[in-house]
Scaffold this motif. Structure first.
Motif, PDB file in Angstrom:
ATOM      1  N   PRO A  45      91.608  44.493 -19.093  1.00  0.00           N
ATOM      2  CA  PRO A  45      91.284  43.063 -19.096  1.00  0.00           C
ATOM      3  C   PRO A  45      91.100  42.558 -20.530  1.00  0.00           C
ATOM      4  N   ILE A  46      91.808  41.523 -20.866  1.00  0.00           N
ATOM      5  CA  ILE A  46      91.704  40.993 -22.231  1.00  0.00           C
ATOM      6  C   ILE A  46      90.847  39.718 -22.283  1.00  0.00           C
ATOM      7  N   GLY A  47      90.321  39.313 -21.145  1.00  0.00           N
ATOM      8  CA  GLY A  47      89.394  38.185 -21.132  1.00  0.00           C
ATOM      9  C   GLY A  47      87.992  38.633 -21.520  1.00  0.00           C
ATOM     10  N   ARG A  74      85.070  41.537 -25.583  1.00  0.00           N
ATOM     11  CA  ARG A  74      86.430  41.548 -25.038  1.00  0.00           C
ATOM     12  C   ARG A  74      87.254  42.618 -25.749  1.00  0.00           C
ATOM     13  N   VAL A  75      88.367  42.916 -25.124  1.00  0.00           N
ATOM     14  CA  VAL A  75      89.297  43.905 -25.685  1.00  0.00           C
ATOM     15  C   VAL A  75      90.271  43.172 -26.595  1.00  0.00           C
ATOM     16  N   VAL A  76      90.294  43.556 -27.857  1.00  0.00           N
ATOM     17  CA  VAL A  76      91.183  42.898 -28.813  1.00  0.00           C
ATOM     18  C   VAL A  76      92.359  43.813 -29.201  1.00  0.00           C
ATOM     19  N   ASN A  77      92.225  45.125 -28.995  1.00  0.00           N
ATOM     20  CA  ASN A  77      93.300  46.078 -29.304  1.00  0.00           C
ATOM     21  C   ASN A  77      93.480  46.998 -28.094  1.00  0.00           C
ATOM     22  N   MET A  84      91.258  55.540 -26.115  1.00  0.00           N
ATOM     23  CA  MET A  84      89.913  56.081 -26.076  1.00  0.00           C
ATOM     24  C   MET A  84      89.360  56.180 -24.663  1.00  0.00           C
ATOM     25  N   LEU A  85      89.770  55.254 -23.788  1.00  0.00           N
ATOM     26  CA  LEU A  85      89.255  55.201 -22.423  1.00  0.00           C
ATOM     27  C   LEU A  85      90.416  55.233 -21.442  1.00  0.00           C
ATOM     28  N   ASP A  86      90.160  55.755 -20.269  1.00  0.00           N
ATOM     29  CA  ASP A  86      91.202  55.887 -19.249  1.00  0.00           C
ATOM     30  C   ASP A  86      91.203  54.648 -18.363  1.00  0.00           C
ATOM     31  N   LEU A 153      86.911  51.545 -30.546  1.00  0.00           N
ATOM     32  CA  LEU A 153      87.213  51.308 -29.138  1.00  0.00           C
ATOM     33  C   LEU A 153      88.133  50.108 -28.934  1.00  0.00           C
ATOM     34  N   GLY A 154      88.440  49.387 -30.004  1.00  0.00           N
ATOM     35  CA  GLY A 154      89.312  48.215 -29.898  1.00  0.00           C
ATOM     36  C   GLY A 154      88.627  47.025 -29.249  1.00  0.00           C
TER      37      GLY A 154
END
Length: 340
Positions: A45-47, A74-77, A84-86, A153-154
């Protein structure tokens, strides 16, 4: 059919599609067909993600405080986060993720907040912590933004808000009691200050009244002194006038005395003159018959007086006169002439 599946994702989802272990496609909101046995799909999710939290920490004075708030990130990368995470989807079952990493990510972020909050609260007292909500949130947010772990973690921290920093119930009651007593004391101080201000105001009013009375009495005394001075000046002038009047009367009496003395001297001189003249006349008539003197004295005398002398002579020689008739006409004529 035969393992071929159709996938359609939302624009807020970033998709990484791997085929035979190689990245075949990536992007947000992808739509594609794939052969499920040879395909792996990671969906991130990028929101913005909201992570509410509530936890307890200890202050420097060993008081327990509860922090309640919310973290937004939020996830930016997506590639770094997926590395790093599944975030792999379960393509064999009913969907969902193969691991619990996506569910644990918010808690990992909250744990980072707890670590930083503990560090900050360890240097604060209970009172400071309860008053430092905004500054504490700003400090934790700044350190989260500079955290290398979150960067690897991006992820990007978008915001942190502390809704409440609360002490436990017993401490809260004690603080409330202390605050209540302080408020009551402040209220009592305000009452005392108001009373003191009222007393001070009354004292000023009374002092002003006394000063006014003193000023009035001073004015009255000045007026009375001015009146006395005026009366004294008037009395002095009156005394001066009386003194001048007395001096005038004294001078007048002295002049009258001199006048009387002079009149007496004149009268004495006139008497001496008349006496001298009479003496001289008596010396001249000494030895002259009385009848002759009487005759001389009747020279130039009025008729009525001559008649009076004649009647007196008759009275003196009444024994020698036999009968004397005086008619009323004679008397009327004599009286009439005398009246004229």
């Amino acid at each position: 059919m035969f393992g071929v599946r159709y996938f359609k994702f939302q624009p807020s989802e970033y998709v990484l599609r791997y085929t035979s272990g190689k990245l075949a496609a990536e992007g947000a909101g992808l739509t594609f067909f794939c052969y499920a046995p040879r395909t792996s799909i990671a969906v991130l999710p990028i929101g913005s993600i909201d992570a509410p939290f509530i936890f307890e920490e200890m202050t420097s004075d060993f008081q327990s405080v509860t922090l309640q708030g919310q973290l937004v990130f939020r996830v930016v990368n997506p590639k770094e986060t997926a590395a790093m995470l599944d975030y792999s989807l379960n393509l064999k079952g009913r969907g969902g993720y193969l691991s619990e990493d996506p569910m644990k990510l918010p808690q990992r972020m909250i744990n980072s907040v707890k670590v930083l909050a503990k560090k900050q609260l360890a240097a604060m007292t209970l009172f400071d912590a309860m008053r430092a909500g905004e500054s504490l949130a700003a400090t934790i947010l700044a350190e989260l933004s500079q955290s290398e772990e979150i960067g690897r973690l991006g992820l990007e921290v978008m915001g942190l808000s502390l809704l409440a920093v609360l002490a436990n119930q017993e401490t809260t009651r004690a603080l409330e009691a202390q605050t209540r007593e302080q408020i009551l004391k402040t209220a009592d101080d305000a009452v005392y200050e108001r009373r003191n201000a009222s007393i001070e105001q009354e004292r000023r009013v009374s002092e002003n009244e006394y000063n006014t009375e003193i000023s009035i009495e001073q004015k009255k005394r000045q007026v009375r002194e001015a009146q006395l001075e005026a009366e004294q000046i008037v009395q002095q002038k009156q005394n001066a006038l009386k003194e001048a009047q007395m001096l005038f009367e004294i001078n007048l009496e002295e002049k009258r005395k001199e006048l009387v003395k002079l009149a007496a001297e004149n009268a004495r001189a006139e008497a001496d003159t008349r006496a001298y003249a009479l003496k001289a006349a008596m010396q001249a008539l000494q030895g002259v018959d009385a009848g002759v003197i009487q005759s001389l004295a009747s020279v130039g005398m009025k008729p009525n007086k001559l008649m009076a002398q004649a009647f007196r002579g008759l009275t003196e020689n009444a024994d020698k006169i036999g009968q004397l008739n005086i008619t009323p006409d004679l008397l009327r004529e004599i009286m009439g002439k005398d009246a004229n």
